[in-house]
Structures are given as C-alpha cells and as structure tokens.
Design an enzyme around this catalytic site. Structure first.
Site, mmCIF file in Angstrom:
data_model
loop_
_atom_site.group_PDB
_atom_site.id
_atom_site.type_symbol
_atom_site.label_atom_id
_atom_site.label_comp_id
_atom_site.label_asym_id
_atom_site.label_seq_id
_atom_site.Cartn_x
_atom_site.Cartn_y
_atom_site.Cartn_z
ATOM 1 N N ARG A 1 0.832 -1.202 0.000
ATOM 2 C CA ARG A 1 0.000 0.000 0.000
ATOM 3 C C ARG A 1 0.873 1.262 0.000
ATOM 4 O O ARG A 1 0.574 2.248 -0.671
ATOM 5 C CB ARG A 1 -0.915 -0.015 1.225
ATOM 6 C CG ARG A 1 -1.919 1.115 1.274
ATOM 7 C CD ARG A 1 -3.010 0.826 2.303
ATOM 8 N NE ARG A 1 -3.928 1.950 2.422
ATOM 9 C CZ ARG A 1 -4.049 2.726 3.502
ATOM 10 N NH1 ARG A 1 -3.315 2.467 4.567
ATOM 11 N NH2 ARG A 1 -4.906 3.716 3.519
ATOM 12 N N HIS B 1 0.642 4.231 -2.739
ATOM 13 C CA HIS B 1 0.363 5.613 -2.338
ATOM 14 C C HIS B 1 1.525 6.539 -2.694
ATOM 15 O O HIS B 1 1.316 7.743 -2.898
ATOM 16 C CB HIS B 1 0.073 5.677 -0.838
ATOM 17 C CG HIS B 1 -1.319 5.260 -0.485
ATOM 18 N ND1 HIS B 1 -2.129 5.982 0.360
ATOM 19 C CD2 HIS B 1 -2.059 4.188 -0.883
ATOM 20 C CE1 HIS B 1 -3.311 5.380 0.478
ATOM 21 N NE2 HIS B 1 -3.284 4.282 -0.257
ATOM 22 N N GLY C 1 4.611 10.414 -8.777
ATOM 23 C CA GLY C 1 5.438 9.313 -9.244
ATOM 24 C C GLY C 1 6.140 8.577 -8.115
ATOM 25 O O GLY C 1 6.048 8.950 -6.941
ATOM 26 N N ASN D 1 -3.569 8.898 4.308
ATOM 27 C CA ASN D 1 -2.316 8.171 4.568
ATOM 28 C C ASN D 1 -2.042 7.900 6.042
ATOM 29 O O ASN D 1 -1.033 7.277 6.383
ATOM 30 C CB ASN D 1 -1.135 8.952 3.980
ATOM 31 C CG ASN D 1 -1.086 8.886 2.467
ATOM 32 O OD1 ASN D 1 -1.505 7.898 1.866
ATOM 33 N ND2 ASN D 1 -0.589 9.948 1.850
ATOM 34 N N PRO E 1 -7.089 7.456 -5.262
ATOM 35 C CA PRO E 1 -8.472 7.006 -5.463
ATOM 36 C C PRO E 1 -9.196 6.788 -4.139
ATOM 37 O O PRO E 1 -8.684 6.112 -3.248
ATOM 38 C CB PRO E 1 -8.319 5.695 -6.242
ATOM 39 C CG PRO E 1 -6.891 5.282 -6.085
ATOM 40 C CD PRO E 1 -6.107 6.511 -5.793
ATOM 41 N N HIS F 1 -5.785 -5.961 -2.619
ATOM 42 C CA HIS F 1 -6.662 -6.051 -1.450
ATOM 43 C C HIS F 1 -6.904 -7.497 -1.020
ATOM 44 O O HIS F 1 -7.682 -7.733 -0.099
ATOM 45 C CB HIS F 1 -8.001 -5.361 -1.735
ATOM 46 C CG HIS F 1 -7.933 -3.863 -1.632
ATOM 47 N ND1 HIS F 1 -8.989 -3.042 -1.925
ATOM 48 C CD2 HIS F 1 -6.909 -3.040 -1.266
ATOM 49 C CE1 HIS F 1 -8.637 -1.779 -1.746
ATOM 50 N NE2 HIS F 1 -7.374 -1.753 -1.353
ATOM 51 N N THR F 2 -6.230 -8.421 -1.664
ATOM 52 C CA THR F 2 -6.226 -9.789 -1.142
ATOM 53 C C THR F 2 -5.477 -9.836 0.196
ATOM 54 O O THR F 2 -5.598 -10.796 0.949
ATOM 55 C CB THR F 2 -5.572 -10.757 -2.139
ATOM 56 O OG1 THR F 2 -5.624 -12.085 -1.612
ATOM 57 C CG2 THR F 2 -4.107 -10.415 -2.386
ATOM 58 N N ASP G 1 -10.580 -10.086 2.638
ATOM 59 C CA ASP G 1 -11.069 -11.416 2.264
ATOM 60 C C ASP G 1 -10.803 -12.393 3.409
ATOM 61 O O ASP G 1 -10.395 -11.984 4.499
ATOM 62 C CB ASP G 1 -10.480 -11.892 0.919
ATOM 63 C CG ASP G 1 -8.973 -12.149 0.975
ATOM 64 O OD1 ASP G 1 -8.409 -12.252 2.089
ATOM 65 O OD2 ASP G 1 -8.350 -12.262 -0.097
ATOM 66 N N ASP H 1 -3.573 -14.355 -2.702
ATOM 67 C CA ASP H 1 -4.257 -15.304 -3.577
ATOM 68 C C ASP H 1 -5.367 -14.566 -4.323
ATOM 69 O O ASP H 1 -5.392 -13.336 -4.344
ATOM 70 C CB ASP H 1 -4.811 -16.488 -2.763
ATOM 71 C CG ASP H 1 -5.705 -16.035 -1.605
ATOM 72 O OD1 ASP H 1 -6.240 -14.899 -1.662
ATOM 73 O OD2 ASP H 1 -5.872 -16.804 -0.638
#
Length: 333
Positions: free
Chosen positions: A75, A79, A85, A107, A174, A204-205, A254, A261
């Site tokens: 993450r 970010h 960049g 953040n 986003p 986001h797994t 999840d 995964d």
C-alpha cells in the site's frame, strides 16, 4: 594449431583480458536496461551489489515478526507512486513550514516506515549515497508480495528521490467511494487499462479496511437506499458488527488476509467486497468479466498483477537533476 597465448606477449594478454571483462560487464548491464529514464535491473551492480539482498533479508525478517506488514508495504508503494510518481515522497516528514503527504487523512493508516528506515541505515553503512529511498520502497513491495505467497517479479532500479511532499497532492489518490467508471478514468490518467486497474485492486487480497472507509455503505447510502444494495445481507451484518466497535475497527478484505491469492475476487462474486470501490468492480459490466476471470484463474491474476506492478513502479520516475538520493528517507537533503 597455434594458441593465442603462444603468439601473444603477456602485456597484450592482460589488455585483452581487461577488454573482455569490460565487454562482459557492458553486456550484463545493458542487457538488464529497461529503457525508461535510465533504469536497469543491474543499476547497483557496481555501486552497491548487495542492495537487493539487504532489502530482501530485512523485509523478510520484519514480515516474519508481523505478516500484516506485507499489505502495508504494498500500500505504501501504491500511495507513493500515485502522487508525483515513485519518488519516496510518502516517506518525508512534515515540518513547521510544510504538511507532508504522510499526514493526509488518506495516509494516516500507512505503516511500515520503520522497515524502510532500517533498510536505509544498513545501505548507508555499506554504500553511502548510492541507493535511493524510492528504490527501497519499490523493492520492499516486491518482497512483500512474494513473502505473502504472490508472484515473484523483479523491477528495474535507479529511481531518484523527490524533493516535494505536500498534503494537497494526495487528492490524486483514489477514494473508497469511487465507482468503476471513476476508477477506470483515474487509473487511465496514469496510463493504466481497466484490466490493469482490476489487477492492481487485487492487492486487497492482503490487509484490512477501517470502518471509516466503508461505513457510508451501511446507512443513509443514497436518496433511494438506506443500505448499499450491492452488499450481501449476511455480509452486511458482518460489516455492521465491525463498525459497532468504532471508526478504527478493522475488517479483512477477504478470508485469507495475510495470504496473497485470488480470494478477493471470490469475495466480490459473493457480494462481500468491503469497500464500495471493491464491489463496484463486480457490478460494472466493464469490469465484471475481469473479476470473473481472476476468480476462476489465479495464475492469470498473478501474471497480470506482476505486469501491472512493474508498470506502476515506473510511474513518473525521476532521474539525474530531477531528484536526489536522500541520506535520510524522512527528509530532503
């Protein structure tokens, strides 16, 4: 048959051997060149040959102590790259004259800065002024993906550290309230396709979301629905229970929060995406087939994810006088 040695003087042989060594190094380095702003796989071959190993070993030790930091490092890389960049601007501390990116509300939940500091301290001892903080962040993310069971991929090095970090720039991140069309447009501004956006969302797994980022789905959702209609009824109860503990309560994305995964996509098919920006990927006809494909074929997800991550690591990289190699990742030289 005469040998080269029998017809050449010792001095000629030494010159020839030196020439061959230089040629070999040239081939190795140029063969690893990526063609983007001078970055290359072998960028630190001569200046800091143990850089990769130091990053990998330090990150792995930290993740063995706390596996949840894998999500944090990925993450952090995202970010960083989506603002100005991939230039380690996310690492800079605020000063009395400037509020930096890391203190933006978007953040505040970032973690893992101490791992980057640890790596940088070791690298400065071994190769002072050689390895940028931007490269460390990018390399740490690749290590985190593989540690958690995801695909192995390498990235070119040679990014320089930026000299700007302002809270107002984080508006380009986003938001969890964006729908698929808005996500496609925002990622498209950085050169990503819809497919690459859905693949990157698969990060986001790993990890969790705080209640504050999804609670608007649970009540007063819009003018016609009190609750987001795309949430499964049972999962709605789960999210509500999580939020009963407050805005900072955490909900895993999840069922395998520390394993890389494709279960994230299975969750979306079950209408159990945590964020609105997650579940929208299964609702939108433009992205639903991609979600279905990754849910069915984990190998395809892994392949697309590693290619999208490589592409992300090359966003607006700084070279030469456009950047620097910070001595301390938390402040500009």
């Amino acid at each position: 048959m005469l040998s080269l040695q029998s017809t050449s003087k010792p001095g000629h042989m030494a010159t020839l051997n030196l020439f061959l060594v230089i040629m070999l190094l040239n081939i190795l380095v140029s063969g690893w060149r990526i063609g983007v702003d001078g970055l290359s796989m072998g960028y630190y071959l001569m200046t800091c040959p143990f850089a990769d190993g130091i990053v990998r070993n330090t990150v792995n030790r930290a993740l063995q102590s706390d596996p949840t930091l894998a999500a944090a490092l990925i993450r952090m890389h995202f970010h960083d790259c989506f603002i100005q960049g991939c230039d380690a601007s996310i690492l800079i501390d605020s000063t009395k004259d400037n509020t930096a990116e890391k203190d933006s509300p978007a953040n505040l939940s970032l973690r893992g800065y101490e791992i980057i500091d640890d790596v940088k301290e070791q690298l400065e001892e071994q190769c002072p002024g050689a390895v940028s903080c931007a490269d460390i962040v990018a390399m740490a993310a690749t290590t985190a993906v593989f540690f958690a069971g995801g695909p192995y991929y390498d990235i070119p090095k040679g990014r320089k550290d930026g000299r700007r970090s302002r809270i107002e720039d984080t508006i380009n991140l986003p938001a969890p309230s964006l729908n698929a069309s808005e996500l496609i447009r925002m990622f498209g501004q950085h050169g990503f396709t819809a497919q690459e956006m859905v693949a990157l969302s698969g990060a986001h797994t790993l990890g969790v979301a705080r209640c504050s980022s999804f609670k608007r789905r649970l009540s007063n959702f819009d003018s016609t629905h009190d609750v987001d209609p795309t949430i499964d009824t049972q999962f709605l109860k789960t999210l509500s229970k999580t939020c009963s503990a407050g805005d900072n309560a955490e909900q895993p994305f999840d069922t395998t929060r520390n394993i890389f995964d494709n279960d994230y996509y299975n969750q979306l098919q079950r209408k159990a995406g945590v964020l609105f920006s997650d579940q929208t990927l299964f609702v939108s006809p433009r992205t639903k087939p991609i979600v279905d494909g990754y849910s069915f074929n984990q190998a395809m997800f892994f392949m697309d994810f590693q290619q999208a991550m490589l592409k992300m690591s090359l966003l607006d990289v700084k070279e030469g006088p456009k950047g620097e190699v910070r001595a301390n990742c938390r402040k500009i030289n």
